[in-house]
Design a protein around this motif. Structure first.
Motif, mmCIF file in Angstrom:
data_model
loop_
_atom_site.group_PDB
_atom_site.id
_atom_site.type_symbol
_atom_site.label_atom_id
_atom_site.label_comp_id
_atom_site.label_asym_id
_atom_site.label_seq_id
_atom_site.Cartn_x
_atom_site.Cartn_y
_atom_site.Cartn_z
ATOM 1 N N THR A 139 -21.005 60.949 46.910
ATOM 2 C CA THR A 139 -21.685 60.720 45.639
ATOM 3 C C THR A 139 -22.746 61.795 45.471
ATOM 4 O OG1 THR A 139 -21.308 58.353 45.798
ATOM 5 C CG2 THR A 139 -23.022 59.085 44.277
ATOM 6 N N TRP A 140 -22.576 62.634 44.456
ATOM 7 C CA TRP A 140 -23.553 63.689 44.169
ATOM 8 C C TRP A 140 -24.624 63.100 43.255
ATOM 9 C CZ3 TRP A 140 -24.954 65.769 39.431
ATOM 10 C CH2 TRP A 140 -25.788 66.880 39.493
ATOM 11 N N CYS A 141 -25.875 63.334 43.569
ATOM 12 C CA CYS A 141 -26.976 62.703 42.822
ATOM 13 C C CYS A 141 -28.080 63.710 42.519
ATOM 14 C CB CYS A 141 -27.605 61.582 43.645
ATOM 15 S SG CYS A 141 -26.483 60.340 44.252
ATOM 16 N N SER A 143 -41.540 64.652 41.944
ATOM 17 C CA SER A 143 -40.713 65.743 42.461
ATOM 18 C C SER A 143 -39.254 65.437 42.162
ATOM 19 C CB SER A 143 -40.924 65.885 43.964
ATOM 20 O OG SER A 143 -40.079 66.891 44.477
ATOM 21 N N ALA A 144 -38.580 66.393 41.548
ATOM 22 C CA ALA A 144 -37.149 66.248 41.301
ATOM 23 C C ALA A 144 -36.392 66.705 42.544
ATOM 24 C CB ALA A 144 -36.736 67.080 40.096
ATOM 25 N N HIS A 145 -35.213 66.154 42.737
ATOM 26 C CA HIS A 145 -34.428 66.474 43.928
ATOM 27 C C HIS A 145 -32.954 66.239 43.640
ATOM 28 C CE1 HIS A 145 -33.874 67.294 48.130
ATOM 29 N NE2 HIS A 145 -33.317 66.125 48.375
ATOM 30 N N ALA A 146 -32.104 66.942 44.363
ATOM 31 C CA ALA A 146 -30.658 66.727 44.303
ATOM 32 C C ALA A 146 -30.175 66.483 45.729
ATOM 33 C CB ALA A 146 -29.958 67.941 43.705
ATOM 34 N N TRP A 147 -29.253 65.562 45.877
ATOM 35 C CA TRP A 147 -28.777 65.202 47.202
ATOM 36 C C TRP A 147 -27.370 64.609 47.090
ATOM 37 C CZ3 TRP A 147 -31.855 62.349 44.138
ATOM 38 C CH2 TRP A 147 -31.563 61.003 43.968
ATOM 39 N N VAL A 148 -26.759 64.363 48.234
ATOM 40 C CA VAL A 148 -25.479 63.661 48.253
ATOM 41 C C VAL A 148 -25.659 62.375 49.059
ATOM 42 C CG1 VAL A 148 -24.008 65.688 47.961
ATOM 43 C CG2 VAL A 148 -24.600 64.927 50.250
ATOM 44 N N ASP A 164 -33.922 53.993 49.909
ATOM 45 C CA ASP A 164 -34.370 53.772 48.526
ATOM 46 C C ASP A 164 -35.504 54.718 48.130
ATOM 47 O OD1 ASP A 164 -36.244 52.720 50.225
ATOM 48 O OD2 ASP A 164 -36.587 50.908 49.031
ATOM 49 N N TYR A 165 -35.609 55.861 48.774
ATOM 50 C CA TYR A 165 -36.706 56.798 48.520
ATOM 51 C C TYR A 165 -36.570 57.498 47.173
ATOM 52 C CZ TYR A 165 -40.137 60.426 49.640
ATOM 53 O OH TYR A 165 -41.233 61.250 49.638
ATOM 54 N N PHE A 166 -35.337 57.752 46.729
ATOM 55 C CA PHE A 166 -35.099 58.462 45.476
ATOM 56 C C PHE A 166 -34.594 57.506 44.409
ATOM 57 C CE2 PHE A 166 -34.159 61.750 48.746
ATOM 58 C CZ PHE A 166 -35.197 62.611 48.451
ATOM 59 N N SER A 167 -34.891 57.847 43.164
ATOM 60 C CA SER A 167 -34.341 57.134 42.021
ATOM 61 C C SER A 167 -33.352 58.056 41.327
ATOM 62 C CB SER A 167 -35.478 56.741 41.068
ATOM 63 O OG SER A 167 -34.966 56.059 39.967
ATOM 64 N N ARG A 168 -32.120 57.614 41.192
ATOM 65 C CA ARG A 168 -31.074 58.444 40.587
ATOM 66 C C ARG A 168 -31.249 58.593 39.081
ATOM 67 N NH1 ARG A 168 -25.350 56.087 42.495
ATOM 68 N NH2 ARG A 168 -25.584 56.228 44.731
ATOM 69 N N LEU A 169 -31.032 59.814 38.583
ATOM 70 C CA LEU A 169 -30.968 60.052 37.141
ATOM 71 C C LEU A 169 -29.547 60.425 36.734
ATOM 72 C CD1 LEU A 169 -34.283 62.051 36.631
ATOM 73 C CD2 LEU A 169 -33.846 59.630 36.175
ATOM 74 N N LEU A 170 -28.875 61.207 37.556
ATOM 75 C CA LEU A 170 -27.468 61.569 37.347
ATOM 76 C C LEU A 170 -26.737 61.342 38.664
ATOM 77 C CD1 LEU A 170 -27.441 65.016 35.476
ATOM 78 C CD2 LEU A 170 -26.729 62.818 34.576
ATOM 79 N N ALA A 171 -25.507 60.882 38.557
ATOM 80 C CA ALA A 171 -24.698 60.711 39.768
ATOM 81 C C ALA A 171 -23.235 60.892 39.419
ATOM 82 C CB ALA A 171 -24.930 59.344 40.383
ATOM 83 N N VAL A 172 -22.512 61.501 40.338
ATOM 84 C CA VAL A 172 -21.058 61.629 40.207
ATOM 85 C C VAL A 172 -20.471 61.037 41.486
ATOM 86 C CG1 VAL A 172 -19.112 63.179 39.897
ATOM 87 C CG2 VAL A 172 -21.289 63.690 38.788
ATOM 88 N N ALA A 173 -20.035 59.812 41.376
ATOM 89 C CA ALA A 173 -19.481 59.090 42.522
ATOM 90 C C ALA A 173 -17.985 59.364 42.624
ATOM 91 C CB ALA A 173 -19.740 57.597 42.357
ATOM 92 N N PRO A 174 -17.392 59.056 43.770
ATOM 93 C CA PRO A 174 -15.933 59.212 43.862
ATOM 94 C C PRO A 174 -15.257 58.372 42.789
ATOM 95 C CG PRO A 174 -16.876 58.734 46.007
ATOM 96 C CD PRO A 174 -17.977 58.573 45.014
ATOM 97 N N ALA A 175 -14.186 58.922 42.219
ATOM 98 C CA ALA A 175 -13.453 58.203 41.174
ATOM 99 C C ALA A 175 -12.705 57.034 41.796
ATOM 100 C CB ALA A 175 -12.479 59.144 40.487
ATOM 101 N N PRO A 176 -12.617 55.925 41.064
ATOM 102 C CA PRO A 176 -11.825 54.824 41.588
ATOM 103 C C PRO A 176 -10.368 55.248 41.717
ATOM 104 C CG PRO A 176 -12.593 54.365 39.363
ATOM 105 C CD PRO A 176 -13.203 55.656 39.778
ATOM 106 N N ALA A 177 -9.707 54.713 42.712
ATOM 107 C CA ALA A 177 -8.308 55.070 42.936
ATOM 108 C C ALA A 177 -7.459 54.653 41.747
ATOM 109 C CB ALA A 177 -7.807 54.389 44.203
#
Length: 148
Positions: A97-99, A109-114, A128-141
């Motif tokens: 999951t890309w976030c 502070s903005a950050h990007a992580w997986v 729970d240190y970061f709050s997501r604004l954008l995320a690209v999770a694995p697609a459902p099968a």
């Protein structure tokens, strides 16, 4: 006030893995220049057909990216590092999951992580240190999408 820091660059990553990481970063660096909605759309296309990445596989990809690029190992390289990590996982058929988001505690502070298996990969912070604004999770099968 300054904070002492030292870059940790993994040295035990095999040459072929570092080479694959450099290829992933060659794709990641132009993607960094895209506006957020386009970056999200491109990554959503790239994740198609991939299975969810395990924590260890995502961690190995992140380490390879940090070994391949000193910039990505540094504190300002979080966006290309996270995209490169996701792309390197994709080369192997999986997707973490890309976030992108912000820290929940001051200072801002903005950050990007997986993330993999529901936790940030090698960030050294609580889950729970970061709050997501954008995320690209694995697609459902595909078989799951057909279910009602």
């Amino acid at each position: 006030m300054t904070t002492p820091s030292a870059l940790v660059r993994p040295s035990d990553v095999p040459f072929r893995r570092r080479l694959a990481a450099r290829l992933a970063l060659a794709v990641a660096f132009p993607l960094v220049l895209l506006p957020p909605h386009r970056l999200r759309a491109v990554l959503a296309v790239l994740r198609r057909g991939a299975v969810p990445a395990s924590y260890e596989r995502s961690r190995a990809a992140r380490r390879a990216v940090c070994a391949a690029s000193l910039y990505c190992a540094g504190p300002r390289g979080c966006l290309p590092r996270s995209i490169g990590t996701a792309l390197l996982c994709r080369f192997g058929g999986c997707w973490p999951t890309w976030c992108t988001g912000v820290r929940k505690v001051p200072p801002f502070s903005a950050h990007a992580w997986v993330e993999a298996e529901g936790r940030p990969v090698d960030e050294g912070v609580p889950d729970d240190y970061f709050s997501r604004l954008l995320a690209v999770a694995p697609a459902p099968a595909a078989w799951k999408r057909r279910l009602p």
